[in-house]
Motif scaffolding. Structure first.
Motif, PDB file in Angstrom:
ATOM      1  N   SER A 133       0.850  -1.331   0.036  1.00 46.11           N
ATOM      2  CA  SER A 133      -0.172   0.136  -0.114  1.00 46.11           C
ATOM      3  C   SER A 133       0.901   1.035   0.023  1.00 46.11           C
ATOM      4  CB  SER A 133      -1.019  -0.099   1.238  1.00 46.11           C
ATOM      5  OG  SER A 133      -1.971  -1.130   1.334  1.00 46.11           O
ATOM      6  N   LEU A 134       1.949   1.165   0.855  1.00 43.22           N
ATOM      7  CA  LEU A 134       2.819   2.590   0.620  1.00 43.22           C
ATOM      8  C   LEU A 134       3.518   2.396  -0.445  1.00 43.22           C
ATOM      9  CD1 LEU A 134       4.264   4.735   2.372  1.00 43.22           C
ATOM     10  CD2 LEU A 134       6.097   2.785   3.338  1.00 43.22           C
ATOM     11  N   GLU A 135       4.027   1.509  -1.199  1.00 43.38           N
ATOM     12  CA  GLU A 135       4.735   1.527  -2.256  1.00 43.38           C
ATOM     13  C   GLU A 135       3.660   2.041  -3.341  1.00 43.38           C
ATOM     14  OE1 GLU A 135       6.269  -2.340  -3.294  1.00 43.38           O
ATOM     15  OE2 GLU A 135       8.008  -2.150  -1.954  1.00 43.38           O
ATOM     16  N   MET A 136       2.236   1.634  -3.431  1.00 45.32           N
ATOM     17  CA  MET A 136       1.424   2.106  -4.460  1.00 45.32           C
ATOM     18  C   MET A 136       1.296   3.587  -4.403  1.00 45.32           C
ATOM     19  SD  MET A 136       0.502  -0.451  -6.440  1.00 45.32           S
ATOM     20  CE  MET A 136      -0.978   0.610  -7.273  1.00 45.32           C
ATOM     21  N   ARG A 137       0.828   3.992  -2.984  1.00 49.66           N
ATOM     22  CA  ARG A 137       0.948   5.738  -2.600  1.00 49.66           C
ATOM     23  C   ARG A 137       2.128   6.388  -3.232  1.00 49.66           C
ATOM     24  NH1 ARG A 137      -1.029   3.842   2.259  1.00 49.66           N
ATOM     25  NH2 ARG A 137       0.842   4.204   3.366  1.00 49.66           N
ATOM     26  N   LEU A 138       3.334   5.822  -2.995  1.00 49.15           N
ATOM     27  CA  LEU A 138       4.529   6.462  -3.350  1.00 49.15           C
ATOM     28  C   LEU A 138       4.435   6.358  -4.970  1.00 49.15           C
ATOM     29  CD1 LEU A 138       7.094   5.128  -1.131  1.00 49.15           C
ATOM     30  CD2 LEU A 138       6.196   7.351  -0.953  1.00 49.15           C
ATOM     31  N   LEU A 139       4.093   5.441  -5.709  1.00 53.61           N
ATOM     32  CA  LEU A 139       4.016   5.137  -7.037  1.00 53.61           C
ATOM     33  C   LEU A 139       3.069   6.217  -7.704  1.00 53.61           C
ATOM     34  CD1 LEU A 139       4.457   1.373  -7.832  1.00 53.61           C
ATOM     35  CD2 LEU A 139       6.263   3.248  -8.204  1.00 53.61           C
TER      36      LEU A 139
END
Length: 497
Positions: A133-139
Motif C-alpha cells: 500500500s505504501l509503495e502504491m501511494r509512492l508510485l
C-alpha cells in the motif's frame, strides 16, 4: 537461515505455559510471561507477532490485557484461551480487544499449533499489505509529478549547468544572456569557431525554455548536399525515395513543438536558404514527393562558423533569412580566449573518458594543466577532447603528467602567455634569424625535457648534445624544471657526479 516467528505466551500458571511452549517451540520463538504486567514489559522489548493469553488471571484479565495490546501494538495477532463456561462472555468481548481467535480449554496441541501458524501467516500478510500500500501511494505520487520531475532533471542534467566553465570565465556573461533569451520563444543565431560548443549551448537553451519537455534535435549542415538536407529536414512521402515503402519523417516534424538546431547554415545553397526562409517566416515546408505543404511549430536555433553579415555583404547569404533567424546573436569565444576554463574542461573530460573506457585515474598534475592552459587550441573543444583521450590511453599512473602531452603542445612555454606560441607563427613572423632560431630551440629543449620527465642524460643523447652543452643551453635560455620534479633532477645530477 530465516528467523522463527515470535509468540508470547501469557498465563498465571507455570505448567500451562510449559505445555504451550512444548507444543510450539519447534516452529516458533516462544516468550513466556506469568501475568499481564510481565507480558507488557516483554512487549516493550521484543517484536512479537502472535500472543496466546489466558482469560482468567489475577489482577488484569486476558481481555483487559489484549485491549491494551490492541492500542499499543495493533499489528500483533491476539488469541485468547478460555474455559467452556466463559464462551458467551468471550464472544461479547472479542470486539473490545480485537481478538483474532479464541481457544477453549482443554486445547489440543495440534489445534494450538495450527492457530499459531495461521496467526503468523496473518501477521506476515498484513505486513506485506501495508508495504505494498505504501509503495502504491509512492508510485501514485511519482506518476502525478513525473512530468515536473522530468523537466527538472533535464534542466539540471542538460541545461546551462552542463556548459562547464571556471568561476570567472568569460562564458559567464554569455550564459547570462542565453538564460534571458531561453524563456522567450524567438529564433537565435549562435556564432563561433568550429568546436566552441554551439550545439551544447543550443541544447541548454532548449532545456531552459518552456519547450523543455518537448524534443530537441540538431543537424550539422556542413558538407551535406541539398537532396540529403531536404530529406533530413522535410522528410519524404512513400514512393519518393527508391526502396522506401513508407513515409520518411523529417526533423521539422520530429521536433514539432520542440527545438531544432541547424549548425553550419553559412554553407547552405541559395535553394536551401529559400526553403529555410519559408520555415522561419511562415512555419511551412513541403516533404519530398508531397503535393501539400505542412506546418510546423518549431523553435529554430541556428549556428554559423562565419560572420553572416559579411556573407550577406558578399552576396553569399540572404539578408532576409539572416534577419528571420537572428532575433539575437550569441557569439561563443574560442578556447584560447577562455583562460582558466581549459583546466575545468580537461578534468571533466578526463573523468568522463575514464568512466567510458574503464580506466580509473585521479586527474592531471599541476604542470600538465599548466601546459594545457597555455596552448591555443585551434580545434577548440574537439581538439582538447582528442588530447585528453590520447593522454588517458598512454597513462601509466593515476595522475597524468606533462610527459603524456603531444609534442606541439609541449613546445608552448607556460611563461609565454602573451606570445603567439605556434611554431608556424615563429617561422613566418618578424625578427632576426638568430632570434627566431633561438626561440624554436628553446621550445624544442622544453618539449624534449618535459617528454623525458627532465632526465637530462636522455635528453642530451636524443638532441645530440653533451651533458655540459645541454646545461649551457638551459642556463642561456632560462629553462628550468618544474617544482614537482626538481628533487628528482637534483638527485640525478648528484648520481652523475
Amino acid at each position: 537461515m530465516t528467523a522463527l516467528p515470535t509468540v508470547l505466551l501469557v498465563d498465571d500458571e507455570e505448567h500451562s505455559l510449559a505445555a504451550m511452549r512444548m507444543a510450539l517451540e519447534d516452529d516458533f520463538e516462544c516468550l513466556c510471561a506469568i501475568g499481564a504486567e510481565p507480558a507488557v514489559a516483554l512487549m516493550e522489548q521484543q517484536d512479537v507477532q502472535v500472543i496466546f493469553c489466558d482469560q482468567r488471571m489475577p489482577g488484569r484479565s486476558g481481555v483487559a490485557f489484549l485491549s491494551e495490546v490492541r492500542e499499543r501494538w495493533p499489528e500483533t495477532v491476539r488469541i485468547i484461551i478460555t474455559g467452556y463456561t466463559e464462551t458467551s462472555d468471550m464472544i461479547a468481548a472479542i470486539n473490545d480487544a480485537g481478538i483474532y481467535q479464541f481457544l477453549t480449554k482443554p486445547w489440543h496441541p495440534d489445534a494450538l499449533l495450527m492457530a499459531a501458524k495461521n496467526a503468523a501467516d496473518l501477521f506476515r500478510l498484513a505486513r506485506e499489505h501495508d508495504r505494498m500500500s505504501l509503495e502504491m501511494r509512492l508510485l501514485s505520487r511519482t506518476a502525478e509529478s513525473k512530468l515536473e520531475w522530468r523537466r527538472k532533471e533535464l534542466r539540471e542534467g542538460l541545461g546551462f549547468e552542463n556548459v562547464l566553465r571556471a568561476p570567472n570565465s568569460p562564458m559567464n556573461a554569455l550564459i547570462a544572456q542565453a538564460r534571458q533569451f531561453a524563456s522567450f520563444d524567438v529564433p537565435l543565431l549562435l556564432t563561433g569557431e568550429p568546436g566552441t560548443g554551439k550545439t551544447a549551448l543550443a541544447r541548454a537553451i532548449h532545456y531552459g525554455s518552456l519547450r523543455s519537455d518537448q524534443p530537441f534535435h540538431a543537424l550539422n549542415c556542413v558538407g551535406a548536399p541539398d537532396d540529403q538536407l531536404q530529406i533530413e529536414l522535410f522528410g519524404a512521402r512513400r514512393g519518393a525515395l527508391p526502396g522506401a515503402p513508407t513515409n520518411r519523417i523529417g526533423l521539422l516534424q520530429k521536433a514539432d513543438r520542440g527545438t531544432l538546431f541547424l549548425n553550419g547554415i553559412e554553407t547552405l545553397s541559395p535553394a536551401m536558404q529559400l526553403c529555410l526562409l519559408r520555415v522561419a517566416a511562415q512555419g511551412v515546408y513541403r516533404p519530398l514527393g508531397a503535393h501539400d505543404e505542412q506546418t510546423t511549430n518549431v523553435r529554430l536555433l541556428t549556428g554559423s562558423n562565419r560572420d553572416l553579415r559579411a556573407e550577406v555583404a558578399d552576396g553569399r547569404f540572404r539578408a532576409d533569412l539572416l534577419y528571420a533567424l537572428s532575433t539575437a546573436e550569441l557569439s561563443l569565444p574560442p578556447l584560447r580566449a577562455r583562460p582558466g576554463d581549459v583546466a575545468v574542461l580537461a578534468q571533466h573530460l578526463l573523468y568522463e573518458l575514464s568512466s567510458e573506457h574503464g580506466k580509473p585515474v585521479l586527474g592531471f598534475s599541476d604542470t600538465a594543466l599548466e601546459f594545457l592552459e597555455n596552448y591555443d587550441w585551434p580545434g577548440n573543444l574537439r581538439e582538447l577532447r582528442n588530447e585528453v583521450t590520447r593522454m588517458l590511453i598512454f597513462a601509466q599512473s593515476s595522475t597524468l603528467g606533462p610527459e603524456l602531452i603531444s609534442r606541439h603542445i609541449l613546445q608552448a612555454d607556460p611563461g609565454e602567455a602573451s606570445m603567439d606560441r605556434s611554431a608556424e607563427a615563429v617561422l613566418a613572423g618578424e625578427g632576426t634569424l638568430r632570434d627566431r632560431v633561438e626561440l624554436i630551440e628553446k621550445r624544442i629543449l622544453r618539449e624534449t625535457l618535459t617528454r623525458l620527465k627532465w632526465n637530462k642524460s636522455r635528453a642530451a643523447a636524443e638532441l645530440g648534445l653533451s651533458r655540459v652543452g645541454l646545461r649551457a643551453k638551459l642556463d642561456r635560455y632560462g629553462v628550468v624544471s618544474p617544482h614537482s620534479v626538481a628533487a628528482d633532477d637534483t638527485a640525478e645530477d648528484e648520481e652523475e657526479r
